[in-house]
Scaffold this motif. Structure first.
Motif, PDB file in Angstrom:
ATOM      1  N   ALA A   1      24.678  -4.457  42.159  1.00 34.35           N
ATOM      2  CA  ALA A   1      25.865  -3.592  41.553  1.00 34.35           C
ATOM      3  C   ALA A   1      25.181  -2.547  40.586  1.00 34.35           C
ATOM      4  N   ARG A   2      25.847  -1.455  40.947  1.00 37.82           N
ATOM      5  CA  ARG A   2      25.258  -0.238  40.402  1.00 37.82           C
ATOM      6  C   ARG A   2      25.942  -0.209  39.044  1.00 37.82           C
ATOM      7  N   PRO A   3      25.098   0.105  37.856  1.00 41.01           N
ATOM      8  CA  PRO A   3      25.449   0.360  36.601  1.00 41.01           C
ATOM      9  C   PRO A   3      26.767   1.271  36.428  1.00 41.01           C
ATOM     10  N   GLN A   4      27.750   0.800  35.443  1.00 31.89           N
ATOM     11  CA  GLN A   4      28.894   1.522  35.552  1.00 31.89           C
ATOM     12  C   GLN A   4      28.680   2.534  34.426  1.00 31.89           C
ATOM     13  N   PRO A   5      29.525   3.713  34.639  1.00 32.98           N
ATOM     14  CA  PRO A   5      29.362   4.887  33.884  1.00 32.98           C
ATOM     15  C   PRO A   5      29.251   4.711  32.483  1.00 32.98           C
ATOM     16  N   ASP A   6      28.636   5.333  31.562  1.00 37.99           N
ATOM     17  CA  ASP A   6      28.498   5.064  30.157  1.00 37.99           C
ATOM     18  C   ASP A   6      29.150   6.314  29.758  1.00 37.99           C
TER      19      ASP A   6
ATOM     20  N   VAL B   1      24.148   7.201  43.360  1.00 33.84           N
ATOM     21  CA  VAL B   1      23.820   6.341  44.442  1.00 33.84           C
ATOM     22  C   VAL B   1      22.553   6.202  44.778  1.00 33.84           C
ATOM     23  N   ASP B   2      21.749   7.476  44.825  1.00 34.89           N
ATOM     24  CA  ASP B   2      20.210   7.527  45.298  1.00 34.89           C
ATOM     25  C   ASP B   2      19.444   7.133  44.300  1.00 34.89           C
ATOM     26  N   GLY B   3      19.859   6.726  43.043  1.00 27.84           N
ATOM     27  CA  GLY B   3      19.066   6.401  42.106  1.00 27.84           C
ATOM     28  C   GLY B   3      18.631   7.317  40.998  1.00 27.84           C
ATOM     29  N   GLY B   4      19.280   8.365  41.081  1.00 29.07           N
ATOM     30  CA  GLY B   4      19.154   9.481  40.232  1.00 29.07           C
ATOM     31  C   GLY B   4      19.856   9.419  38.714  1.00 29.07           C
TER      32      GLY B   4
ATOM     33  N   PRO C   1      16.861  13.552  39.723  1.00 28.66           N
ATOM     34  CA  PRO C   1      16.211  12.310  39.939  1.00 28.66           C
ATOM     35  C   PRO C   1      15.184  11.898  38.889  1.00 28.66           C
ATOM     36  N   ASP C   2      14.917  12.885  37.797  1.00 32.01           N
ATOM     37  CA  ASP C   2      13.869  12.419  37.029  1.00 32.01           C
ATOM     38  C   ASP C   2      14.540  11.797  35.540  1.00 32.01           C
ATOM     39  N   ARG C   3      14.061  10.798  35.472  1.00 37.01           N
ATOM     40  CA  ARG C   3      14.709  10.150  34.130  1.00 37.01           C
ATOM     41  C   ARG C   3      14.176  10.833  32.640  1.00 37.01           C
TER      42      ARG C   3
END
Length: 220
Positions: A7-12, A27-30, A52-54
Motif C-alpha cells: 500500500a502506498r503511504p497516505q498523504p500527510d 505512484v512512481d516513487g517520487g 523524484p529526489d528525496r
C-alpha cells in the motif's frame, strides 16, 4: 494466486501558519508537495512541486513550511525557494561525485519553473486572498545574493517576454514597474544578462544590462 501489492503511504497534510501543506509519495516513487492557504483552502500553484529526489523534496518542504510559519507571502516564499535551490545546486556541484549528477538534474528541473515569472494577475489574486502584504525579511547587515548562472557550462537564453523587457531599456537600465516584474529582473541577472542596480530586500528594483543583455535587446 492473489497478487499482494504494498500500500502506498497516505498523504500527510499539516498546517504551518498561513499554509496547509500536503506531502505525498507519488505512484512512481517520487515526492509531491501541494500547498493551499490555511484559510479558505485556495491552491497556490507556485508552491506546488513534484520531484523524484528525496533530499530536494525535503529542502522545498522546509522552505515552504518556514514561509508559512512566518506568514511570508507566496511570492516571497517562491523567491526564498529559488535562492535556497541555487545555493543547494552550487553546493552539490562542488562535490564532483557521481551521486551528485542526478541531484543536479533534479534541482535544475525545479529551477526551470522559475524562469518564466508568475502572471501578475495571479499574484494580485493571491495578495487579495491573504488580505495583506507581508514584508520579506533579510537578516540585518546582509543582502540577498542572486546567482548569475546555475551552471558554469551554459546559460539559458532569455524568454520572449524577457527579450521584450531588454529591448525597452533606457541607457541600459531597466526598472521594475508595470509590465516588468522583479522576478523577471532577477531571472535576467541569474542568466547573466544584467547586474543588479538597486534592490529592496529580496526584490530587485532596477538592473543594468551588460553587453550580452544589450545585444539580446537589440534583436527583439
Amino acid at each position: 494466486m492473489q497478487q499482494i501489492t504494498a500500500a502506498r503511504p497516505q498523504p500527510d497534510t499539516r498546517t504551518h501558519g498561513s499554509f496547509e501543506i500536503t506531502a505525498q509519495i507519488t505512484v512512481d516513487g517520487g515526492y509531491s508537495i501541494n500547498t493551499l492557504t490555511a484559510t479558505g483552502g485556495t491552491r497556490i500553484p507556485e508552491l506546488c512541486f513534484s520531484t523524484p529526489d528525496r533530499d530536494t523534496y525535503r529542502l522545498v518542504y522546509a522552505v515552504i513550511r518556514e514561509g508559512g510559519i512566518n506568514q511570508v507571502h507566496p511570492d516571497g516564499v517562491r523567491a526564498a525557494l529559488t535562492d535556497a535551490l541555487i545555493r543547494e545546486l552550487h553546493e552539490v556541484q562542488r562535490r564532483r561525485d557521481s551521486a551528485s549528477v542526478s541531484r543536479i538534474e533534479h534541482i535544475n528541473n525545479l529551477l526551470d519553473r522559475f524562469d518564466t515569472p508568475a502572471d501578475e494577475a495571479m499574484l494580485t489574486e493571491l495578495r487579495e486572498t491573504f488580505g495583506r502584504s507581508i514584508d520579506e525579511t533579510v537578516p540585518a547587515g546582509q543582502q540577498p545574493q542572486v546567482a548569475r548562472s546555475r551552471s558554469n557550462v551554459e546559460r539559458k537564453p532569455l524568454t520572449a517576454a524577457q527579450t521584450r523587457i531588454a529591448a525597452g531599456h533606457t541607457n541600459g537600465i531597466i526598472r521594475a514597474g508595470k509590465g516588468v516584474g522583479w522576478l523577471s529582473l532577477k531571472s535576467m541577472v541569474r542568466k547573466g544578462y544584467a547586474d543588479i542596480l538597486t534592490q529592496a530586500g529580496q526584490k530587485i528594483t532596477a538592473i543594468r544590462l551588460n553587453e550580452r543583455g544589450l545585444a539580446a535587446g537589440a534583436v527583439a
